[in-house]
Design a protein around this motif. Structure first.
Motif, PDB file in Angstrom:
ATOM      1  N   ASP A 121       0.191  -2.713  -5.594  1.00 23.61           N
ATOM      2  CA  ASP A 121      -0.012  -1.448  -6.295  1.00 23.61           C
ATOM      3  C   ASP A 121       1.324  -0.966  -6.847  1.00 23.61           C
ATOM      4  O   ASP A 121       2.243  -0.677  -6.079  1.00 23.61           O
ATOM      5  CB  ASP A 121      -0.591  -0.416  -5.322  1.00 23.61           C
ATOM      6  N   PRO A 122       1.477  -0.845  -8.163  1.00 25.85           N
ATOM      7  CA  PRO A 122       2.777  -0.458  -8.716  1.00 25.85           C
ATOM      8  C   PRO A 122       3.196   0.963  -8.376  1.00 25.85           C
ATOM      9  O   PRO A 122       4.357   1.325  -8.578  1.00 25.85           O
ATOM     10  CB  PRO A 122       2.567  -0.619 -10.234  1.00 25.85           C
ATOM     11  N   LEU A 123       2.280   1.768  -7.835  1.00 29.72           N
ATOM     12  CA  LEU A 123       2.606   3.152  -7.479  1.00 29.72           C
ATOM     13  C   LEU A 123       3.266   3.296  -6.116  1.00 29.72           C
ATOM     14  O   LEU A 123       3.838   4.344  -5.819  1.00 29.72           O
ATOM     15  CB  LEU A 123       1.327   4.004  -7.488  1.00 29.72           C
ATOM     16  N   VAL A 124       3.162   2.282  -5.269  1.00 30.77           N
ATOM     17  CA  VAL A 124       3.652   2.403  -3.889  1.00 30.77           C
ATOM     18  C   VAL A 124       5.136   2.030  -3.859  1.00 30.77           C
ATOM     19  O   VAL A 124       5.501   0.856  -3.931  1.00 30.77           O
ATOM     20  CB  VAL A 124       2.833   1.525  -2.926  1.00 30.77           C
ATOM     21  N   GLU A 145      -7.168  -1.920 -13.163  1.00 31.51           N
ATOM     22  CA  GLU A 145      -8.414  -1.965 -12.383  1.00 31.51           C
ATOM     23  C   GLU A 145      -8.721  -3.375 -11.899  1.00 31.51           C
ATOM     24  O   GLU A 145      -9.845  -3.870 -12.038  1.00 31.51           O
ATOM     25  CB  GLU A 145      -9.576  -1.417 -13.218  1.00 31.51           C
ATOM     26  N   PHE A 146      -7.723  -4.025 -11.294  1.00 33.48           N
ATOM     27  CA  PHE A 146      -7.819  -5.440 -10.962  1.00 33.48           C
ATOM     28  C   PHE A 146      -8.942  -5.740  -9.970  1.00 33.48           C
ATOM     29  O   PHE A 146      -9.654  -6.734 -10.109  1.00 33.48           O
ATOM     30  CB  PHE A 146      -6.482  -5.918 -10.402  1.00 33.48           C
ATOM     31  N   TYR A 147      -9.099  -4.910  -8.938  1.00 33.01           N
ATOM     32  CA  TYR A 147     -10.097  -5.162  -7.905  1.00 33.01           C
ATOM     33  C   TYR A 147     -11.362  -4.325  -8.075  1.00 33.01           C
ATOM     34  O   TYR A 147     -12.280  -4.434  -7.251  1.00 33.01           O
ATOM     35  CB  TYR A 147      -9.508  -4.885  -6.518  1.00 33.01           C
ATOM     36  N   GLY A 148     -11.419  -3.475  -9.103  1.00 32.97           N
ATOM     37  CA  GLY A 148     -12.535  -2.556  -9.199  1.00 32.97           C
ATOM     38  C   GLY A 148     -12.430  -1.496  -8.107  1.00 32.97           C
ATOM     39  O   GLY A 148     -11.381  -1.327  -7.485  1.00 32.97           O
ATOM     40  N   SER A 160      -7.695   0.717  -9.047  1.00 35.92           N
ATOM     41  CA  SER A 160      -7.002  -0.404  -8.407  1.00 35.92           C
ATOM     42  C   SER A 160      -6.089  -1.163  -9.369  1.00 35.92           C
ATOM     43  O   SER A 160      -6.131  -2.390  -9.429  1.00 35.92           O
ATOM     44  CB  SER A 160      -8.016  -1.358  -7.765  1.00 35.92           C
ATOM     45  N   ASP A 161      -5.249  -0.433 -10.113  1.00 32.85           N
ATOM     46  CA  ASP A 161      -4.241  -1.112 -10.929  1.00 32.85           C
ATOM     47  C   ASP A 161      -3.299  -1.892 -10.028  1.00 32.85           C
ATOM     48  O   ASP A 161      -2.931  -1.425  -8.945  1.00 32.85           O
ATOM     49  CB  ASP A 161      -3.426  -0.100 -11.730  1.00 32.85           C
TER      50      ASP A 161
END
Length: 265
Positions: A121-124, A145-148, A160-161
């Motif tokens: 996750d690029p936000l973490v 939204e890779f994993y939905g 889920s980016d």
């Protein structure tokens, strides 16, 4: 002493590949304790770990005495004979995750592989620092939204980016990180802050400079709990700024000053 052995010793853990059903069951419960997923959406099942291990893939654990304190599951990927995809790694003891990743690196190199990939996750912020600075990997693709929809306690309610991290195992960045020195890119004085936090919310700036800093919130998981609206704003801002620059061909060269260092060609 090898890098993985030094990291294991510093963390006080023993690292080993896993092959027994009883060990895979322990990994399953460790992951359950870390992420608390929906029972129908576990990161990896016991049966899948058994199949992956039997087929020659990577399933390993970190032990503190008899206690399993970390585990990693990865499978051979494309390009065939060159890459390993690290599906999931989790740890509950400081240093165990780093030791596991170096063990995974040594495992891959021993089999003639040159890269390990994974998504995060690029936000973490802590994960971005770990992947880019502690390991020397680089994000090379932004995946929307890779994993939905995801139903675990950590990700529920968010989109889920992900970014695809590519760990080139013998790159200067990876070698620096494996020596125990976090990799830090050079950031010129002319670097522009393309995304900043103002009173806890993201503010994007027009950035024409060659080097751009994309700041992250200190703890996005706390933001999700306290202010879902702010968390949503951060998701969209990072998607637009970081994802947009990567789509245009910019390169993420590292992590510094609380954010990604992004360079245009």
């Amino acid at each position: 002493m090898t890098p993985e052995a030094a990291a294991a010793r510093k963390a006080g853990v023993e690292l080993r590949e896993l092959q027994e059903i009883s060990d895979f069951d322990r990994v399953f419960h460790l992951y359950d304790d870390i992420w608390h997923p929906d029972p129908l959406n576990a990161p990896v099942s016991v049966e899948m770990m058994r199949a992956l291990s039997h087929a020659g893939n990577y399933v390993a654990g970190a032990f503190d005495g008899d206690d399993l304190v970390g585990a990693s599951v990865a499978f051979l990927s494309t390009p065939i004979g060159e890459s390993l995809h690290s599906h999931v790694t989790g740890a509950v003891k400081k240093g165990a995750g780093y030791a596991l990743k170096l063990h995974q690196r040594a495992w891959a190199l021993a089999r003639g592989l040159t890269t390990v990939t994974w998504t995060f996750d690029p936000l973490v912020r802590r994960n971005a620092y770990f992947n880019l600075a502690k390991l020397g990997a680089r994000p090379e693709e932004y995946l929307r939204e890779f994993y939905g929809p995801m139903a675990d306690e950590v990700n529920a309610g968010d989109e889920s980016d992900r970014v695809l991290a590519v760990w080139r195992l013998t790159s200067p960045q990876a070698l620096t990180a494996a020596s125990g020195r976090p990799y830090q890119p050079d950031v010129p004085e002319s670097a522009c802050r393309g995304l900043i936090a103002v009173e806890g919310r993201p503010v994007a700036r027009v950035a024409a400079e060659r080097v751009v800093l994309v700041e992250l919130p200190e703890d996005i998981e706390a933001v999700r709990r306290a202010d879902p609206g702010a968390a949503k704003a951060w998701r969209l801002a990072v998607r637009d700024v970081l994802g947009g620059m990567m789509d245009e061909g910019a390169t993420v060269t590292g992590f510094a000053r609380g954010g990604y260092v992004v360079e245009r060609l």
